[in-house]
Design an enzyme around this catalytic site. Structure first.
Site, short mmCIF file in Angstrom:
data_model
loop_
_atom_site.label_atom_id
_atom_site.label_comp_id
_atom_site.label_asym_id
_atom_site.label_seq_id
_atom_site.Cartn_x
_atom_site.Cartn_y
_atom_site.Cartn_z
N ASP A 282 0.87 -1.17 0.00
CA ASP A 282 0.00 0.00 0.00
C ASP A 282 0.91 1.22 0.00
OD1 ASP A 282 -2.16 1.71 0.11
OD2 ASP A 282 -3.15 0.64 1.73
N TRP A 283 0.38 2.35 -0.38
CA TRP A 283 1.20 3.56 -0.57
C TRP A 283 1.74 4.03 0.79
CZ3 TRP A 283 0.07 1.44 -4.68
CH2 TRP A 283 0.37 1.96 -5.94
#
Length: 807
Positions: free
Chosen positions: A235-236
């Site tokens: 995930d970012w």
């Protein structure tokens, strides 16, 4: 280096230097991967897309602070799930994939399919259901649709993303059986049914290890047991330890860390702490993804926004759920409304619809249909519109008075209620299950003055509905996307039958939710400090309510129609690998409609704790008036299995099974018993051939509110991890900005400024930006260097931590 025989593109990998290999495993910027021109490795774009393509045209960010290019906003996952229709999901996937392809997007980050464990979870609107079979089958269909266009889908968040509070550091503590049966089963179904080319890990820890570094999740289960052969992406900002991530099976860190983690990979290889063969295999997967998706994007044309909007409207029509439809004075149900009916439209959401959630999935829609405009353009006599209340809850007697006065001039009141944009968002959980007090007060006044109040309810997750029996009808839209306004008008006027069914349970009150309270504060949602303890285990959602016989407002699978259906002629054929359940559905009404028959099964006796009933299959069928259809639903072997933690394997219950077919988990129309051989060959009785007798204790009977420390530790098979921070210990890199409340005056002041900024942003009408402040508040200090692209060094972060530790 990895043997060439192990790689798909050995010649390309051989052309790359160590530094170039390292660079390919991290983003070039916020949304794009690195390219290496001399080796023919192109850069590709990954962008958000659970229900619409969020491609930012200017400065990029993760949570929607900066506007994205216009795109079609389809209903969110919570709404889509209410269709219970895999064909519709695949069609929506194709539409999303085509729009992504036309925009030059190679990887669409979605769908999200985590379990809606607790309705207060801030990201519930992005997830399908509280049931893993429904979530998995719908998500698999969407993945098939997206990838049919050549664009790669990216199911997320693997795994156990159960809360937004402290989501980047919290340890989701869950026993292995519940992990397998509830939280991983949907992902397994997606991998087996749709073969996604990428998959995103969650921020949180799972049983003590960050999901992105979790060898048990990524190597043992995802790749080893399920055979996943695609690319795993963080995930970012979800990277914690880049080397540990590579070793576990992650290939791509997003976004760019400004070269910070690239240098760590190079140093680890040169120091002998990372075998270059591990890096080569990761790079080979990334090269394959880049080459295949880049080729698929060649010659892509933009989609027709008008055609996409029409599809968004049609999709929304299939997702609306009619929760209540009481008879009026004439004895006929209030809905659908007859032509020329005099209606008063009340509620801010009628004019300014709430159609999506906030955060990384925020789509800039090509257009938005509002229900007020659609109703005025239709056959009804709209006598007027009144806002009725302030959207964000500020009391206004004047607005309420105007609404009551308008209601007196109409035969029917259409009252649009819902949760505002600041209530449901990535990065922050809801604080309660209530609608705003001003909306509840308005409902009370209107129902005292009028006997035909129809509530149209918007929101991405359940709310308490104390007024449900006082209103004539309730139409639940969930978050229906940019075409929802037209779809609502069509449903209210009977142009289309509202064929949706609930994919999550609406409880009577929040205290009834299985994870709402516990014998330990650490077992209550959300986990407040170090851990989130899943003392509810397998008893999530309807599994709990049905096992404990807890009354609910609206049950899982519930939804009404403008026609009626009967069920008959049940035929069940179950065996070790599953089987089929066949029956006849007849439309006994005078108009066509869509029915969603559901199959539930449960062993009648078991040597392990088991829910009273579990969804095993479903269908969505259209039946004309006076017509009937033979429906056959296939059940796979997993419907008859449980995960045996002692054996570390799936086992089949042996003996008698209750097989129930109906219109919801509570509305059972047909029922029979089938007998199946267990793994040990036993038939009937109370054993499954594993030598264990009837289970005992609070958990065994689903009484999860009373599961104490000793019983939960026994369920886990290990001592409980520490649930709380030591407020006297100095903060470290693994702590979060939120823990500055344990620091000195300077640290508490920094946290106070952030929280004040959030309150100010909410006050000035910027709810999305206000919620995004929580992304910073919940961030571990260790992630600041990478997420800032090295602009804030780890040394600077460590220096700050020393300052705030001084007392």
């Amino acid at each position: 280096m990895a043997p060439a025989s192990d790689l798909r593109h050995p010649e390309t990998v051989a052309l790359l230097s160590l530094e170039e290999k390292a660079s390919l495993t991290s983003g070039a910027n916020f949304w794009n991967t690195e390219s290496v021109d001399h080796a023919g490795v192109p850069s590709i774009m990954l962008t958000d897309g659970p229900h619409g393509v969020r491609k930012q045209g200017g400065r990029s960010d993760h949570l929607g602070l900066n506007a994205s290019l216009p795109a079609t906003c389809f209903p969110t996952a919570a709404a889509l799930a209410q269709s219970w229709d895999v064909d519709l999901m695949e069609r929506v996937g194709r539409l999303l994939g085509a729009e992504a392809r036309g925009a030059g997007v190679a990887v669409l980050l979605g769908p999200g399919l985590n379990i809606v464990r607790n309705p207060l979870g801030g990201r519930s609107f992005e997830y399908f259901s509280e049931d893993p079979l429904l979530s998995g089958d719908l998500a698999a269909a969407m993945v098939r649709g997206i990838q049919s266009t050549g664009v790669a889908a990216c199911p997320k968040h693997f795994a156990v993303n159960g809360q937004e509070h402290l989501r980047m550091s919290v340890d989701e503590v869950v026993d292995e059986r519940s992990l397998r049966e509830i939280y991983l089963e949907g992902f397994r179904r997606v991998v087996h049914q749709a073969r996604p080319r990428t998959l995103m890990t969650s921020y949180n820890k799972v049983n003590g290890t960050y999901a992105n570094e979790n060898t048990h999740l990524l190597a043992d289960i995802l790749r080893g047991e399920w055979g996943f052969d695609g690319v795993v992406v963080t995930d970012w900002g979800g990277n914690h330890d880049r080397i540990a991530g590579l070793l576990a099976g992650n290939q791509l860190e997003m976004p760019s860390s400004g070269g910070v983690t690239d240098r760590r990979i190079v140093d680890a290889v040169r120091a002998g702490r990372l075998d270059e063969a591990v890096l080569d295999r990761a790079v080979d997967d990334l090269v394959a993804l880049a080459l295949e998706t880049s080729s698929a994007l060649e010659g892509a044309e933009p989609v027709d926004p008008d055609a996409q909007h029409r599809a968004a409207v049609e999709t929304a029509r299939r997702c609306l759920v009619l929760l209540r439809n009481a008879p009026g004075a004439d004895g006929e149900p209030v809905l659908p409304l007859p032509a020329a009916a005099r209606v008063a439209v009340i509620g801010d959401f009628a004019e300014t619809p709430r159609y999506q959630g906030a955060g990384s999935s925020l789509v800039n829609p090509t257009r938005v249909d509002d229900a007020l405009g659609a109703l005025r353009a239709g056959p009804l006599d709209v006598v007027g519109f009144a806002r009725g209340f302030h959207r964000f809850g500020r009391p206004s007697r004047g607005l309420a008075d105007q609404a009551v006065e308008l209601a007196g001039r109409a035969d029917t009141v259409l009252l649009f209620l819902g949760l505002d944009e600041s209530s449901e968002a990535e990065g922050v959980d809801r604080e309660h299950l209530r609608l705003p007090a001003d909306q509840l007060a308005l409902v009370e006044r209107l129902t005292r003055a009028h006997d035909r109040v129809v509530v149209v309810l918007a929101g991405g997750a359940p709310v308490e509905l104390p007024f449900a029996n006082d209103v004539a009808a309730v139409l639940y839209t969930s978050l229906a996307g940019q075409g929802g306004g037209t779809a609502v008008a069509d449903a209210l006027t009977g142009r289309h039958d509202p064929g949706g069914r609930l994919a999550v349970t609406f409880p009577m009150r929040y205290e009834d939710v299985p994870s709402a309270r516990s014998a330990s504060p650490a077992g209550t949602f959300p986990g407040r400090e170090r851990t989130a303890e899943h003392r509810d285990g397998i008893f999530v959602g309807y599994r709990y309510y049905s096992t404990r016989d807890v009354g609910v407002r609206y049950c899982f699978g519930h939804g009404l129609s403008y026609t009626a259906f009967t069920y008959s002629d049940l035929d069940v054929d179950l065996g070790p690998e599953g089987g089929t359940v066949a029956f006849t559905v007849r439309n006994t009404g005078t108009r066509g409609g869509r029915e969603v028959p559901q199959v539930y099964v449960a062993p009648q006796a078991s040597a392990v704790p088991h829910a009273a009933t579990e969804l095993a299959g479903f269908a969505s069928v259209e039946v004309g008036p006076g017509r009937e259809r033979r429906v056959e639903i296939a059940l796979d072997g997993r419907a008859l299995e449980y995960y045996d933690t002692d054996a570390g394997a799936w086992r089949r219950h042996g003996g008698a099974y209750a097989v129930r077919v109906g219109a919801s988990v509570a509305d059972v129309r047909l029922e029979t018993t089938a007998v199946v051989d267990g793994d040990g060959g036993t038939r009937g009785g109370t054993r499954d051939g594993d030598g264990r007798g009837e289970p005992t204790g609070a958990y065994a009977v689903g009484d999860v509110h009373r599961v104490g420390d000793e019983e939960f530790a026994a369920l886990l098979g290990r001592p409980l991890p520490a649930a709380w921070w030591d407020p006297d210990a100095p903060l470290g890199l693994d702590d979060t900005v939120a823990q500055l409340r344990h620091a000195n005056l300077l640290g508490r002041g920094v946290l106070g400024l952030l929280l004040t900024a959030r309150r100010v942003l909410k006050a000035v009408g910027r709810p999305h930006a206000a919620n995004n402040v929580m992304f910073v508040v919940n961030m571990p200090f260790a992630k600041i260097e990478g997420y800032s692209g090295g602009r804030v060094s780890r040394r600077a972060v460590e220096r700050f931590l020393r300052w705030v530790a001084r007392r």
